[in-house]
Design a protein around this motif. Sequence first.
Motif, PDB file in Angstrom:
ATOM      1  N   GLU A 258     -13.035 -56.056  -7.985  1.00 11.88           N
ATOM      2  CA  GLU A 258     -14.103 -57.003  -7.647  1.00 11.88           C
ATOM      3  C   GLU A 258     -13.720 -58.448  -7.943  1.00 11.88           C
ATOM      4  OE1 GLU A 258     -18.822 -57.824  -8.855  1.00 11.88           O
ATOM      5  OE2 GLU A 258     -17.778 -55.996  -9.518  1.00 11.88           O
ATOM      6  N   LYS A 259     -13.064 -58.673  -9.089  1.00 10.13           N
ATOM      7  CA  LYS A 259     -12.704 -60.037  -9.465  1.00 10.13           C
ATOM      8  C   LYS A 259     -11.574 -60.582  -8.599  1.00 10.13           C
ATOM      9  CE  LYS A 259     -14.253 -59.549 -14.253  1.00 10.13           C
ATOM     10  NZ  LYS A 259     -13.838 -59.496 -15.689  1.00 10.13           N
ATOM     11  N   ALA A 260     -10.621 -59.724  -8.247  1.00  9.05           N
ATOM     12  CA  ALA A 260      -9.535 -60.162  -7.369  1.00  9.05           C
ATOM     13  C   ALA A 260     -10.071 -60.520  -5.992  1.00  9.05           C
ATOM     14  CB  ALA A 260      -8.475 -59.072  -7.260  1.00  9.05           C
ATOM     15  N   VAL A 261     -10.983 -59.720  -5.482  1.00 11.38           N
ATOM     16  CA  VAL A 261     -11.576 -60.001  -4.174  1.00 11.38           C
ATOM     17  C   VAL A 261     -12.352 -61.323  -4.223  1.00 11.38           C
ATOM     18  CG1 VAL A 261     -13.308 -59.226  -2.498  1.00 11.38           C
ATOM     19  CG2 VAL A 261     -11.635 -57.602  -3.430  1.00 11.38           C
ATOM     20  N   ALA A 262     -13.053 -61.582  -5.326  1.00  7.95           N
ATOM     21  CA  ALA A 262     -13.773 -62.847  -5.467  1.00  7.95           C
ATOM     22  C   ALA A 262     -12.803 -64.023  -5.479  1.00  7.95           C
ATOM     23  CB  ALA A 262     -14.608 -62.841  -6.743  1.00  7.95           C
ATOM     24  N   ALA A 263     -11.681 -63.870  -6.189  1.00 11.18           N
ATOM     25  CA  ALA A 263     -10.688 -64.940  -6.256  1.00 11.18           C
ATOM     26  C   ALA A 263     -10.107 -65.240  -4.884  1.00 11.18           C
ATOM     27  CB  ALA A 263      -9.579 -64.546  -7.225  1.00 11.18           C
ATOM     28  N   LEU A 264      -9.739 -64.194  -4.156  1.00 12.73           N
ATOM     29  CA  LEU A 264      -9.105 -64.404  -2.863  1.00 12.73           C
ATOM     30  C   LEU A 264     -10.117 -64.793  -1.790  1.00 12.73           C
ATOM     31  CD1 LEU A 264      -6.477 -61.546  -3.060  1.00 12.73           C
ATOM     32  CD2 LEU A 264      -6.141 -63.995  -3.446  1.00 12.73           C
ATOM     33  N   THR A 265     -11.386 -64.460  -2.012  1.00 12.70           N
ATOM     34  CA  THR A 265     -12.433 -64.965  -1.119  1.00 12.70           C
ATOM     35  C   THR A 265     -12.569 -66.471  -1.278  1.00 12.70           C
ATOM     36  OG1 THR A 265     -13.626 -62.856  -1.131  1.00 12.70           O
ATOM     37  CG2 THR A 265     -14.883 -64.829  -0.528  1.00 12.70           C
ATOM     38  N   TYR A 266     -12.451 -66.957  -2.518  1.00  6.61           N
ATOM     39  CA  TYR A 266     -12.439 -68.411  -2.745  1.00  6.61           C
ATOM     40  C   TYR A 266     -11.292 -69.050  -1.967  1.00  6.61           C
ATOM     41  CZ  TYR A 266     -11.457 -72.884  -4.967  1.00  6.61           C
ATOM     42  OH  TYR A 266     -11.191 -74.222  -5.182  1.00  6.61           O
ATOM     43  N   VAL A 267     -10.111 -68.434  -2.031  1.00  9.84           N
ATOM     44  CA  VAL A 267      -8.955 -68.968  -1.317  1.00  9.84           C
ATOM     45  C   VAL A 267      -9.212 -68.974   0.189  1.00  9.84           C
ATOM     46  CG1 VAL A 267      -6.507 -68.597  -0.815  1.00  9.84           C
ATOM     47  CG2 VAL A 267      -7.364 -68.245  -3.132  1.00  9.84           C
ATOM     48  N   LYS A 268      -9.737 -67.868   0.702  1.00 10.81           N
ATOM     49  CA  LYS A 268     -10.030 -67.794   2.138  1.00 10.81           C
ATOM     50  C   LYS A 268     -11.085 -68.822   2.539  1.00 10.81           C
ATOM     51  CE  LYS A 268     -11.626 -64.642   5.764  1.00 10.81           C
ATOM     52  NZ  LYS A 268     -12.046 -63.259   6.092  1.00 10.81           N
ATOM     53  N   ASP A 269     -12.129 -68.967   1.733  1.00  6.78           N
ATOM     54  CA  ASP A 269     -13.190 -69.926   2.045  1.00  6.78           C
ATOM     55  C   ASP A 269     -12.675 -71.359   2.057  1.00  6.78           C
ATOM     56  OD1 ASP A 269     -15.029 -67.906   2.316  1.00  6.78           O
ATOM     57  OD2 ASP A 269     -15.988 -68.219   0.362  1.00  6.78           O
ATOM     58  N   SER A 270     -11.652 -71.645   1.244  1.00  8.66           N
ATOM     59  CA  SER A 270     -11.101 -73.005   1.247  1.00  8.66           C
ATOM     60  C   SER A 270     -10.525 -73.357   2.614  1.00  8.66           C
ATOM     61  CB  SER A 270     -10.018 -73.141   0.167  1.00  8.66           C
ATOM     62  OG  SER A 270      -8.840 -72.431   0.514  1.00  8.66           O
ATOM     63  N   VAL A 271     -10.076 -72.332   3.356  1.00  8.67           N
ATOM     64  CA  VAL A 271      -9.502 -72.549   4.683  1.00  8.67           C
ATOM     65  C   VAL A 271     -10.561 -72.461   5.773  1.00  8.67           C
ATOM     66  CG1 VAL A 271      -7.862 -71.636   6.388  1.00  8.67           C
ATOM     67  CG2 VAL A 271      -7.252 -71.702   3.957  1.00  8.67           C
ATOM     68  N   TYR A 272     -11.425 -71.420   5.708  1.00  8.94           N
ATOM     69  CA  TYR A 272     -12.354 -71.154   6.804  1.00  8.94           C
ATOM     70  C   TYR A 272     -13.752 -71.718   6.554  1.00  8.94           C
ATOM     71  CZ  TYR A 272      -8.810 -68.125   8.851  1.00  8.94           C
ATOM     72  OH  TYR A 272      -7.654 -67.655   9.420  1.00  8.94           O
TER      73      TYR A 272
END
Length: 458
Positions: A258-272
């Motif tokens: 769950e925490k890894a997905v939250a971290a990488l969602t932040y990364v994805k959101d920075s782009v999209y």
Amino acid sequence: MFASLTTSSLSRRSLLGAAGIGLGAAVLAGCGGPSVAGPAASGSPSTNPAGPDFTGVTPAKSITFWSNHPGSSEAVTQEIIAAFTAKEGIEVKLVTAGSNYEEVATKFQAAQAGGQLPDIVVFSDVWWFRYFLADSIIPLGNALKAAEVDTADYRPGLFSDYQYAGAQWAVPWARSTPLFYYNKDHWKAAGLEDRAPKTWAEFNDWAPKIKQANPSIAHVYEHPALADYAGWTLQNILWGYGSGWSKQNSFDITCDDEKAVAALTYVKDSVYANGWAGVASKSGTDDLAAGAISATLGSTGSLVGMQKATAGKFSLGVGFLPGGPVSTSPVCPTGGAGVGIPKNISKENQLAAAKFIGFLTNPANTVKFAGATGYMPVRTSADTSSLLAANPLAGEAIKQLDVTRPQDYARAFLPGADQEMAKSIASILTQDADVKATMTTLRGVLEKIYTSQVKGKI
């Protein structure tokens, strides 16, 4: 969780071997590439932890050093070689064995099957363990002792990176951490403090202000080129969110929790979703130097080159890596390269190589090398006063070394894992793939690498 990983997970202390081996900042930046398959890959090599006996051995008068010249270091390395030859009478031929660590590793692996081996080889910290498994390098204890190298003077957290089963397998040389690079002029235009953001959440708040104040930039921030840096630098954000590619000091894969997905969602959101970040096609630091972006992460080994590239264009700033909502420190991995000695060469060449390694990394030369590249001095007794006086920004890298964290086993010890991580992140950041689904697939790939190439060999 994958059951066999859970039941067979190793502590970092057991992985690093016998009592007396220190536990420092761990295995670092490098590429994926050849597997560990080979004549000795069916089990851990059986050898004297101190390495060959050099009693009565006279060092060879000519040796070869394979390198990719990390941090554009060819010129300064040649200067050090000339001084060594003048002092010891041993010639060192510096060979460009590739443009990156992976190419050097591929060439070195090919040479095991036939061809001329080097006497010294450079490899990133994700490679030494594969060389150990393949039984292609020697333990350095006796060699360094015979060469009269003061091993107690190396920075413990860097020297212990290369220890396993009671033996020393390499010596730190071109060592680094990622740094947060930024355009101070863009910061000033946005009315921001002259510092790196303390957290990624803070940077998310800053980004719209930077973009508004600097409308000509392509992106406020650029994620480093994924093929080279995704597995390395994204540990920072994963750790900040309380996760990682794998559980700390373990082979338990956690990249889809769950925490890894939250971290990488932040990364994805920075782009999209938020649109303030892009992805470097080749080099984020080059794009920053060109004025196309306002910030990126890059190796400390890029520092001197960046300063030269930005001189007269804008004021360059560097700082520690930002933290996350769970952890603000330590969230920085170390990186870079060490040097080691092949097994299947003569003892005379091995001894000469050990003497050169000691000279290459002695207190004076590690400062000389750091000043020319941006890599960190690897000796505790190194006098960095002249380095810091000439280049105060280098102090940020040295200070950040005190707050680094061992890299995730999933990246450090699994052959080819770095490439798999890069491909997965590329699908998320360039193809808008689902984070959870992509990371679950990656977990399966990493678990398969572990069971097929590592488990049962350590």
